[in-house]
Enzyme design. Structure first.
Site, PDB file in Angstrom:
ATOM      1  CB  SER A 138      -0.852  -0.006   1.276  1.00  0.00           C
ATOM      2  OG  SER A 138      -1.468   1.258   1.479  1.00  0.00           O
ATOM      3  CE1 TYR A 151      -3.997  -2.313   5.152  1.00  0.00           C
ATOM      4  CE2 TYR A 151      -3.091  -0.155   4.626  1.00  0.00           C
ATOM      5  CZ  TYR A 151      -3.686  -1.337   4.221  1.00  0.00           C
ATOM      6  OH  TYR A 151      -3.952  -1.557   2.892  1.00  0.00           O
TER       7      TYR A 151
HETATM    8  N1  LIG Z   1      -8.784  -0.670  -1.287  1.00  0.00           N
HETATM    9  C1  LIG Z   1      -7.776   0.134  -0.976  1.00  0.00           C
HETATM   10  O1  LIG Z   1      -7.941   1.385  -0.875  1.00  0.00           O
HETATM   11  C2  LIG Z   1      -6.395  -0.432  -0.798  1.00  0.00           C
HETATM   12  C3  LIG Z   1      -5.302   0.457  -0.825  1.00  0.00           C
HETATM   13  C4  LIG Z   1      -4.022  -0.045  -0.655  1.00  0.00           C
HETATM   14  C5  LIG Z   1      -3.820  -1.393  -0.476  1.00  0.00           C
HETATM   15  N2  LIG Z   1      -4.881  -2.243  -0.444  1.00  0.00           N
HETATM   16  C6  LIG Z   1      -4.608  -3.664  -0.236  1.00  0.00           C
HETATM   17  O2  LIG Z   1      -5.161  -4.410  -1.304  1.00  0.00           O
HETATM   18  C7  LIG Z   1      -5.409  -5.738  -0.852  1.00  0.00           C
HETATM   19  C8  LIG Z   1      -6.784  -6.169  -1.341  1.00  0.00           C
HETATM   20  O3  LIG Z   1      -7.760  -5.353  -0.705  1.00  0.00           O
HETATM   21  P1  LIG Z   1      -9.071  -4.846  -1.445  1.00  0.00           P
HETATM   22  O4  LIG Z   1      -8.975  -3.381  -1.539  1.00  0.00           O
HETATM   23  O5  LIG Z   1      -9.317  -5.624  -2.674  1.00  0.00           O
HETATM   24  O6  LIG Z   1     -10.145  -5.149  -0.293  1.00  0.00           O
HETATM   25  P2  LIG Z   1     -11.353  -6.201  -0.237  1.00  0.00           P
HETATM   26  O7  LIG Z   1     -12.272  -5.988  -1.382  1.00  0.00           O
HETATM   27  O8  LIG Z   1     -11.910  -6.083   1.136  1.00  0.00           O
HETATM   28  O9  LIG Z   1     -10.628  -7.608  -0.418  1.00  0.00           O
HETATM   29  C9  LIG Z   1      -9.885  -8.216   0.616  1.00  0.00           C
HETATM   30  C10 LIG Z   1      -9.748  -9.688   0.313  1.00  0.00           C
HETATM   31  O10 LIG Z   1      -8.959 -10.298   1.354  1.00  0.00           O
HETATM   32  C11 LIG Z   1      -9.643 -11.471   1.802  1.00  0.00           C
HETATM   33  N3  LIG Z   1      -9.330 -11.739   3.193  1.00  0.00           N
HETATM   34  C12 LIG Z   1      -9.498 -10.908   4.259  1.00  0.00           C
HETATM   35  N4  LIG Z   1      -9.157 -11.536   5.387  1.00  0.00           N
HETATM   36  C13 LIG Z   1      -8.765 -12.787   5.039  1.00  0.00           C
HETATM   37  C14 LIG Z   1      -8.324 -13.922   5.765  1.00  0.00           C
HETATM   38  N5  LIG Z   1      -8.226 -13.904   7.111  1.00  0.00           N
HETATM   39  N6  LIG Z   1      -7.995 -15.059   5.102  1.00  0.00           N
HETATM   40  C15 LIG Z   1      -8.106 -15.098   3.754  1.00  0.00           C
HETATM   41  N7  LIG Z   1      -8.537 -14.061   3.002  1.00  0.00           N
HETATM   42  C16 LIG Z   1      -8.862 -12.928   3.645  1.00  0.00           C
HETATM   43  C17 LIG Z   1     -11.130 -11.162   1.585  1.00  0.00           C
HETATM   44  O11 LIG Z   1     -11.873 -12.362   1.386  1.00  0.00           O
HETATM   45  P3  LIG Z   1     -12.816 -13.093   2.462  1.00  0.00           P
HETATM   46  O12 LIG Z   1     -13.501 -12.036   3.267  1.00  0.00           O
HETATM   47  O13 LIG Z   1     -13.732 -13.908   1.602  1.00  0.00           O
HETATM   48  O14 LIG Z   1     -11.868 -13.934   3.261  1.00  0.00           O
HETATM   49  C18 LIG Z   1     -11.084 -10.404   0.264  1.00  0.00           C
HETATM   50  O15 LIG Z   1     -11.071 -11.301  -0.819  1.00  0.00           O
HETATM   51  C19 LIG Z   1      -5.253  -5.724   0.671  1.00  0.00           C
HETATM   52  O16 LIG Z   1      -4.029  -6.310   1.026  1.00  0.00           O
HETATM   53  C20 LIG Z   1      -5.262  -4.236   1.018  1.00  0.00           C
HETATM   54  O17 LIG Z   1      -4.493  -3.974   2.167  1.00  0.00           O
HETATM   55  C21 LIG Z   1      -6.162  -1.787  -0.610  1.00  0.00           C
END
Ligand SMILES: NC(=O)c1ccc[n+]([C@@H]2O[C@H](COP(=O)([O-])OP(=O)(O)OC[C@H]3O[C@@H](n4cnc5c(N)ncnc54)[C@H](OP(=O)(O)O)[C@@H]3O)[C@@H](O)[C@H]2O)c1
Length: 268
Positions: A138, A151
């Site tokens: 991130s 985080y």
């Molecule tokens: N969205 C943003 O603004 C942003 C910015 C920077 C970085 N990121 C990073 O991008 C990555 C993806 O996030 P996203 O934005 O796509 O959010 P998201 O839509 O909430 O997706 C998160 C994913 O992680 C899975 N997950 C969460 N806890 C888990 C666990 N204990 N075991 C296995 N799977 C788990 C969730 O699936 P289940 O709930 O089905 O397990 C979901 O598929 C993350 O690492 C986040 O830190 C996001």
């Protein structure tokens, strides 16, 4: 000829699901997350649309027994081309007020799951001299705000770990590629899971589509780029902030925290 395989954690929504959709044209897939119904539905769609062989492995990667199963599956793959350590979540509030269980889970997911799955994947990749690993970190790895201590720390760890791997692979003259993908605010379920209002987080021009983030990541992977920060605005912010003396950077981070806190409290 068998297609290369991509393993994607956190494939049930957001950035992970978008990686799955983009890669299904060229790869067979192993999709990992907790919500099996979501993974089954996505797998069926991608098999139908792209003829991909899609396997689904429901797992809570914060649980040792689940993580061990996924790591064993990854270690046994002969044609693993890509591992994407993407599963993640955020929390809100000061560290000392947050539930310690949630903080520990975040470290297990962002740090320990990345360690175990990367180790499971990399041995064979290095022997085959092919493949790649994308660690989804991130911009918080470079720029912190209050309410984000674990985080930002775990995402900084991910970038540092990826950079270390890159150095080791280069000294071994390996063709295996590693990437630290560092997105800024991206539309996904991330902020819904945190129960925060997107509008209180950042102005609209700082929000990106998951599709753009994933396209940038895959384009830069082909070039073997280590750090990928999608969007010129974020690249500029990170370039400037990393040149500042610590005291000035902290002052800016403090001002950013105050602005966000006042936006959040005015919406409550
Ligand atoms: N969205 C943003 O603004 C942003 C910015 C920077 C970085 N990121 C990073 O991008 C990555 C993806 O996030 P996203 O934005 O796509 O959010 P998201 O839509 O909430 O997706 C998160 C994913 O992680 C899975 N997950 C969460 N806890 C888990 C666990 N204990 N075991 C296995 N799977 C788990 C969730 O699936 P289940 O709930 O089905 O397990 C979901 O598929 C993350 O690492 C986040 O830190 C996001």
């Amino acid at each position: 000829m068998p297609r290369p395989v991509a393993v994607i954690t956190g494939a049930s929504s957001g950035i992970g699901m978008t990686f799955a959709r983009k890669l299904a044209a060229s790869h067979d897939l192993l999709l990992v997350a907790r919500r099996k119904d979501r993974l089954d539905e996505l797998g069926a769609q991608l098999a139908d649309e792209f003829g991909a062989v899609v396997s689904v492995l429901p797992a809570d990667l914060t649980k040792e027994e689940n993580l061990a199963v996924v790591a064993a599956r990854v270690a046994n793959m002969d044609n693993l081309d890509l591992l994407i350590n993407n599963a993640g979540f955020g929390t809100k509030g000061s560290f000392w007020e947050a539930d310690i269980g949630g903080q520990e889970q975040m470290h297990r997911l962002h740090v320990m799951a990345t360690v175990r799955l990367t180790h499971a994947a990399l041995g064979k990749m290095v022997r085959r001299n092919a493949g790649g690993i994308i660690n989804v970190a991130s911009v918080s790895a470079f720029l912190r705000v209050s309410g984000n201590a674990s985080y930002a720390a775990t995402k900084s760890w991910m970038t540092s770990f990826t950079e270390g791997l890159c150095l080791e692979l280069k000294s071994a003259h390996s063709a295996v590629k590693v990437q630290a993908l560092c997105p800024g605010f991206t539309y996904s379920e991330f902020h819904d899971v945190m129960h925060v209002d997107r509008k209180s987080m950042a102005p609209p021009l700082l929000w990106m589509k998951a599709e753009f983030v994933v396209d940038e990541s895959l384009r830069c992977l082909r070039k073997g780029k280590l750090y990928v920060i999608p969007g010129w605005r974020y690249r500029t912010i990170v370039a400037l902030i990393s040149k500042l003396p610590t005291a000035l950077r902290l002052a800016l981070e403090n001002a950013g925290s105050r602005t966000r806190n006042s936006r959040e409290s005015s919406r409550e």
